[in-house]
Design a protein around this motif. Structure first.
Motif, short mmCIF file in Angstrom:
data_model
loop_
_atom_site.label_atom_id
_atom_site.label_comp_id
_atom_site.label_asym_id
_atom_site.label_seq_id
_atom_site.Cartn_x
_atom_site.Cartn_y
_atom_site.Cartn_z
N GLU A 74 11.14 -3.02 -28.37
CA GLU A 74 9.90 -2.78 -27.83
C GLU A 74 9.44 -4.29 -27.59
OE1 GLU A 74 7.78 -0.48 -30.69
OE2 GLU A 74 8.51 1.34 -29.64
N LEU A 75 9.95 -5.34 -27.91
CA LEU A 75 9.51 -6.83 -27.64
C LEU A 75 9.37 -7.07 -26.33
CD1 LEU A 75 8.58 -9.45 -28.70
CD2 LEU A 75 11.20 -10.18 -28.83
N VAL A 76 10.24 -6.59 -25.50
CA VAL A 76 10.14 -6.92 -24.13
C VAL A 76 9.62 -5.52 -23.29
CG1 VAL A 76 11.44 -7.49 -21.75
CG2 VAL A 76 11.88 -8.62 -23.88
N THR A 77 8.58 -5.91 -22.42
CA THR A 77 7.75 -4.60 -21.86
C THR A 77 8.35 -4.10 -20.55
OG1 THR A 77 6.10 -5.91 -21.19
CG2 THR A 77 5.58 -4.65 -23.46
N GLU A 78 8.68 -5.10 -19.60
CA GLU A 78 9.24 -5.05 -18.53
C GLU A 78 9.86 -6.33 -17.90
OE1 GLU A 78 5.87 -4.47 -15.70
OE2 GLU A 78 4.87 -6.62 -16.14
N VAL A 79 10.80 -6.22 -16.84
CA VAL A 79 11.33 -7.39 -16.22
C VAL A 79 11.32 -7.16 -14.73
CG1 VAL A 79 13.34 -9.04 -16.10
CG2 VAL A 79 12.87 -7.48 -18.24
N ILE A 80 10.66 -8.17 -13.93
CA ILE A 80 10.53 -8.18 -12.54
C ILE A 80 11.20 -9.22 -11.87
CG2 ILE A 80 9.03 -7.98 -10.77
CD1 ILE A 80 6.85 -6.91 -12.63
N LYS B 285 13.62 4.14 -5.76
CA LYS B 285 14.89 3.79 -5.18
C LYS B 285 15.16 2.42 -5.52
CE LYS B 285 14.21 6.57 -0.92
NZ LYS B 285 13.81 6.67 0.60
N MET B 286 14.17 1.45 -5.66
CA MET B 286 14.63 0.11 -6.10
C MET B 286 15.16 0.14 -7.53
SD MET B 286 12.20 -3.18 -6.15
CE MET B 286 12.11 -3.45 -4.46
N LEU B 287 14.56 1.17 -8.50
CA LEU B 287 15.00 1.21 -9.89
C LEU B 287 16.19 1.71 -9.97
CD1 LEU B 287 13.44 0.94 -12.59
CD2 LEU B 287 12.76 3.30 -12.32
N SER B 288 16.89 2.41 -9.10
CA SER B 288 18.25 2.72 -9.29
C SER B 288 19.19 1.69 -8.54
CB SER B 288 18.41 3.89 -8.21
OG SER B 288 18.28 3.81 -7.29
N SER B 289 18.84 0.40 -7.98
CA SER B 289 19.67 -0.46 -7.57
C SER B 289 20.56 -1.13 -8.59
CB SER B 289 19.09 -1.83 -6.87
OG SER B 289 18.22 -2.31 -7.71
N ALA B 290 21.71 -1.60 -8.45
CA ALA B 290 22.53 -2.42 -9.23
C ALA B 290 21.73 -3.65 -10.05
CB ALA B 290 23.64 -2.96 -8.58
N SER C 197 12.75 -3.42 -13.86
CA SER C 197 13.35 -2.60 -15.04
C SER C 197 12.54 -1.54 -15.15
CB SER C 197 13.46 -3.58 -16.32
OG SER C 197 11.88 -3.83 -16.81
N ARG C 198 11.22 -1.39 -14.72
CA ARG C 198 10.57 -0.04 -14.67
C ARG C 198 9.71 -0.15 -13.63
NH1 ARG C 198 5.20 -0.46 -16.44
NH2 ARG C 198 4.55 -2.17 -17.31
N VAL C 199 9.14 0.87 -13.22
CA VAL C 199 8.25 1.07 -12.06
C VAL C 199 7.00 0.33 -12.35
CG1 VAL C 199 6.89 2.61 -10.70
CG2 VAL C 199 8.94 3.39 -11.45
N THR C 200 6.69 -0.37 -11.08
CA THR C 200 5.58 -1.27 -11.30
C THR C 200 4.35 -0.62 -10.48
OG1 THR C 200 6.00 -2.62 -9.41
CG2 THR C 200 6.98 -3.37 -11.66
N THR C 201 3.14 -1.05 -10.66
CA THR C 201 2.06 -0.29 -10.01
C THR C 201 2.11 -1.21 -8.36
OG1 THR C 201 0.52 -1.97 -10.92
CG2 THR C 201 0.65 0.19 -12.02
N ASP C 202 2.55 -2.35 -8.28
CA ASP C 202 2.58 -3.22 -6.96
C ASP C 202 3.93 -3.49 -6.58
OD1 ASP C 202 -0.47 -3.27 -6.95
OD2 ASP C 202 -0.43 -4.85 -8.78
N SER D 263 0.83 -1.32 -0.03
CA SER D 263 0.08 0.00 -0.02
C SER D 263 0.73 1.28 0.11
CB SER D 263 -1.07 -0.10 1.29
OG SER D 263 -1.62 1.02 1.16
N GLN D 264 1.87 1.20 0.83
CA GLN D 264 2.77 2.30 0.69
C GLN D 264 3.61 2.59 -0.51
OE1 GLN D 264 5.59 1.50 3.89
NE2 GLN D 264 4.27 2.16 5.53
N TRP D 265 3.82 1.61 -1.23
CA TRP D 265 4.32 1.69 -2.68
C TRP D 265 3.52 2.35 -3.42
CZ3 TRP D 265 9.04 -0.96 -4.84
CH2 TRP D 265 9.10 -1.03 -6.10
N GLN D 266 2.35 1.91 -3.49
CA GLN D 266 1.36 2.51 -4.37
C GLN D 266 0.95 3.79 -4.19
OE1 GLN D 266 -2.18 -0.11 -5.08
NE2 GLN D 266 -0.75 -1.72 -4.13
N GLN D 267 0.98 4.25 -2.87
CA GLN D 267 0.55 5.73 -2.33
C GLN D 267 1.86 6.60 -2.70
OE1 GLN D 267 -0.30 5.52 1.72
NE2 GLN D 267 -2.08 4.00 1.41
#
Length: 386
Positions: free
Chosen positions: A299-305, A280-285, A317-322, A263-267
């Motif tokens: 554009e074939l790959v849209t995100e990596v988690i 902050k997580m996005l800037s990690s190694a 690899s990009r900000v996620t909603t959750d 919830s904090q992440w989303q807010q």
């Protein structure tokens, strides 16, 4: 068939409700049940009128009907109506006989289509005016089989079902993925103004009433696996990702605490995205490694988690909603099934009108799963490219 539309309202529907235009007659009990379910959920009376979709579009512009079903979004309609979330998805393929060169042929191509169908309109709009138009797909498949036409565009399930019913060997035809087509409803602005909150209720009901997820066929899954599985598994073996998971993993996690963090992440994404947990997580190694890997695939790959053993984000690899993905199938499909890989159902992004499927693999230390690596794939690009 992936969709069909109800022409006769059920008895509980009053005559004075929404009037919606449709070009297609009813067939298919599951589709009929889904339409009924949506309207019951929204408590909205409705009737359907059969008409060509171009006429229905004009009728909405003139405020003579309240909306129309379409598989062809049109930006010109935004001044007059709002498009709903997809009710159904069709899987359009090109089909041609082995004796013909197919859609890439340099010779003239004789196209066939169903009269008044979205495929016929798409062909006409792209300077492929059908040479033959008939009333149903069975007639069209027979014409293709005997060589009266060279190629047709149809839903994959529809074509295979018709070929089976006609006892025609479908292996005699070549096929190629073309695109996914979401069927939605353009609701007139006036109708929506008279019914505050209706479009949000309608969109929510489309998910509640969905009869089944839209899953890739076995052949489509194999095509995606042949293109990406080895590369994704190689990424999952990087020592840096294993180290990241070992740093984050804890033997036990309080679910209520995890949900609070989610919830904090989303807010924070809404309040201060540049100073959020996600940023902050996005800037990690580890996240930077995922970003660099994704750029190799345009554009074939849209995100990596990268998810830990409880389904929480460890790198992105990009900000996620959750923040927590532990209740979703890209995670559960690996940890609950102990699978070597998992391909999720197709998801549709209403804002971008794009389709995504997630391919997940385990990240292991050689003895046990440490987490899950999940890669979002633009499924239309993956299936359309050789």
């Amino acid at each position: 068939m992936r969709f069909a539309l109800l022409l006769l309202c059920p008895q509980w529907v009053a005559a004075a409700g929404l009037v919606l235009g449709t070009h297609s007659p009813v067939d298919g009990n599951s589709s009929q049940q889904q339409i009924n379910c949506i309207m019951q959920q929204t408590r909205q009376p409705y009737t359907l009128q059969v008409m060509p979709w171009r006429r229905a579009r004009q009728e909405v512009k003139m405020d003579r009907i309240d909306g129309y079903f379409t598989a062809m979004p049109n930006d010109d309609m935004n001044d007059f109506a709002q498009l709903s979330a997809p009710l159904f998805l069709e899987n359009w393929y090109w089909f041609w006989h082995q004796r013909h060169a197919g859609p890439d042929s340099k010779e003239p191509i004789r196209y066939g289509a169903i009269l008044g169908s979205h495929q016929a309109d798409w062909l006409a709009q792209h300077e492929h005016k059908p040479d033959v138009e008939v009333n149903d797909l069975a007639q069209l498949v027979q014409l293709l089989n005997i060589g009266r036409i060279d190629i047709l565009l149809a839903d994959l399930d529809d074509f295979n079902e018709v070929a089976r019913r006609l006892k025609i060997d479908s292996t005699e035809f070549h096929q190629r993925f073309f695109r996914y087509v979401p069927l939605g409803v353009y609701f007139a602005h006036k109708a929506l103004q008279q019914r505050p909150g209706f479009i949000a209720q309608f969109n929510a009901a489309t998910h509640l009433c969905a009869s089944a997820p839209f899953a890739l066929s076995t052949a489509e899954q194999q095509l995606i696996l042949s293109k990406l599985l080895a590369d994704v598994q190689q990424l999952a073996r990087l020592p840096l990702l294993r180290q990241r998971l070992q740093q984050q993993n804890q033997p036990e996690v309080d679910l209520s605490a995890m949900l609070l963090l989610d919830s904090q992440w989303q807010q924070q994404l809404l309040a201060s995205p540049d100073d959020s947990l996600a940023a902050k997580m996005l800037s990690s190694a580890a996240s930077e490694v995922l970003q660099q890997w994704q750029t190799q695939y345009a554009e074939l790959v849209t995100e990596v988690i990268l998810m830990d053993q409880h389904g929480a984000n460890a790198a992105i690899s990009r900000v996620t909603t959750d923040y927590w993905q532990g209740d979703e199938m890209p995670f559960l499909g690996i940890f609950e099934q102990q699978a070597a890989y998992f391909i999720d159902v197709v998801e549709y992004d209403q804002s971008t009108r794009r389709f995504q499927v997630k391919l997940s693999v385990p990240v292991s230390d050689g003895q046990r799963h440490l987490g899950v690596l999940s890669v979002g794939i633009d499924v239309e690009r993956a299936l359309a490219t050789n």
